[in-house]
Design an enzyme around this catalytic site. Structure first.
Site, PDB file in Angstrom:
ATOM      1  N   ASP A 131       0.815  -1.203   0.000  1.00 34.42           N
ATOM      2  CA  ASP A 131       0.000   0.000   0.000  1.00 34.42           C
ATOM      3  C   ASP A 131       0.855   1.263   0.000  1.00 34.42           C
ATOM      4  O   ASP A 131       2.007   1.257   0.427  1.00 34.42           O
ATOM      5  CB  ASP A 131      -0.893   0.044   1.236  1.00 34.42           C
ATOM      6  CG  ASP A 131      -2.046  -0.954   1.170  1.00 34.42           C
ATOM      7  OD1 ASP A 131      -2.147  -1.708   0.182  1.00 34.42           O
ATOM      8  OD2 ASP A 131      -2.851  -0.974   2.127  1.00 34.42           O
ATOM      9  N   HIS A 155       3.799  -2.071   3.267  1.00 31.65           N
ATOM     10  CA  HIS A 155       3.736  -0.694   2.771  1.00 31.65           C
ATOM     11  C   HIS A 155       5.046  -0.310   2.077  1.00 31.65           C
ATOM     12  O   HIS A 155       6.107  -0.377   2.695  1.00 31.65           O
ATOM     13  CB  HIS A 155       3.461   0.274   3.922  1.00 31.65           C
ATOM     14  CG  HIS A 155       2.116   0.080   4.554  1.00 31.65           C
ATOM     15  ND1 HIS A 155       1.859  -0.939   5.452  1.00 31.65           N
ATOM     16  CD2 HIS A 155       0.954   0.764   4.385  1.00 31.65           C
ATOM     17  CE1 HIS A 155       0.588  -0.874   5.831  1.00 31.65           C
ATOM     18  NE2 HIS A 155       0.019   0.137   5.201  1.00 31.65           N
TER      19      HIS A 155
END
Length: 278
Positions: free
Chosen positions: A54, A209
């Site tokens: 992400d 992430h």
């Protein structure tokens, strides 16, 4: 698998399902058949897992993740932020995702929660993010660009308004089953990998992430997510030792959405570009 395959009652209106902001669990899910468009995990009977990332693209951090995935032979799914894409610094990285068989989804335009409460605002965010990805791939010379049909809401937070907007725009919503706070600054790669391995099961969707929301603190080196690439290099061999294979997200979830297309871009003279890294 879609949320309706998890045995949820059709009239469910409030379900604690995903971690929101600082560990507060609470996700508003819509009534009725909108739940069919929410995917949490794959089949526990098939020994595959999905690696998802992400908050990118984020320059050198995303590049390091792509290098790690290439070296360990694993596919990833990148849920990108439209604002990050629109900066134009990372077009080549998005093109590389397509050429190397990864999946691109969107994580909204701005990573804001407030738009999720308004159907029109969510629709605008999704449209802007999708358009930013398509424009970036076009600038990078990808002629046959993959359809962008996967949406992960910021923080995994989902409202009925957002779910309706996503459906109307042709998006499936993808949440996750394993998040181990890899974004905390002091966590080492070994600690992050061990935390995932302590929980992982067949069918899991793992979230890491490669960016820090819309921050992009350096173009010269990775500053925002220092440890994610090293985590991938530790994690994938350890998963294989347990008989778990990282697979394309669509395969794990049983989606009909195809993974990113092969590289069919050509230069101005019509010759196929080299297959090397961008």
């Amino acid at each position: 698998m879609a949320a309706r395959a998890l045995g949820l009652p059709p009239a469910t209106t409030l379900l604690a399902a995903c971690t929101l902001v600082v560990g507060c669990a609470g996700v508003l899910l819509p009534e009725g058949d909108l739940l069919r468009d929410v995917y949490l995990r794959g089949s526990p009977a098939i020994p595959t897992v999905a690696l998802t990332f992400d908050d990118g693209p984020n320059g050198r951090c995303t590049e390091a993740v792509l290098d790690a995935l290439r070296d360990v032979g694993a596919p990833g799914a990148f849920f990108v932020l439209g604002e990050n894409v629109a900066r134009g610094h990372d077009d080549a990285l998005l093109a590389r995702m397509v050429r190397e068989g990864h999946t691109i989804g969107v994580h909204s335009e701005t990573h804001g929660v407030r738009p999720l409460f308004l159907r029109g605002a969510t629709a605008e965010e999704l449209g802007a993010a999708r358009a930013a990805v398509d424009a970036a791939l076009a600038r990078a010379g990808i002629l046959e660009r993959p359809a962008i049909t996967l949406f992960r809401p910021p923080f995994g937070f989902l409202t009925e308004a957002a779910a309706r907007a996503a459906r109307e725009a042709g998006f499936d919503i993808v949440e996750w089953t394993i998040s181990v706070r890899d974004w905390q600054a002091r966590r080492r790669p070994e600690e992050i990998a061990d935390a995932i391995l302590a929980r992982v099961r067949p069918g899991d969707v793992i979230v890491l992430h490669d960016g820090d929301r819309t921050h992009h603190r350096s173009l010269e080196r990775c500053r925002d997510r220092l440890h994610v690439a090293a985590t991938v290099r530790l994690l994938v061999p350890a998963l294989a030792a347990r008989g778990l294979r990282p697979a394309p997200l669509a395969e794990v979830l049983g989606l009909t959405v195809a993974p990113a297309s092969v590289d069919r871009s050509r230069d101005a003279r019509g010759r196929k570009e080299s297959g090397g890294c961008v």
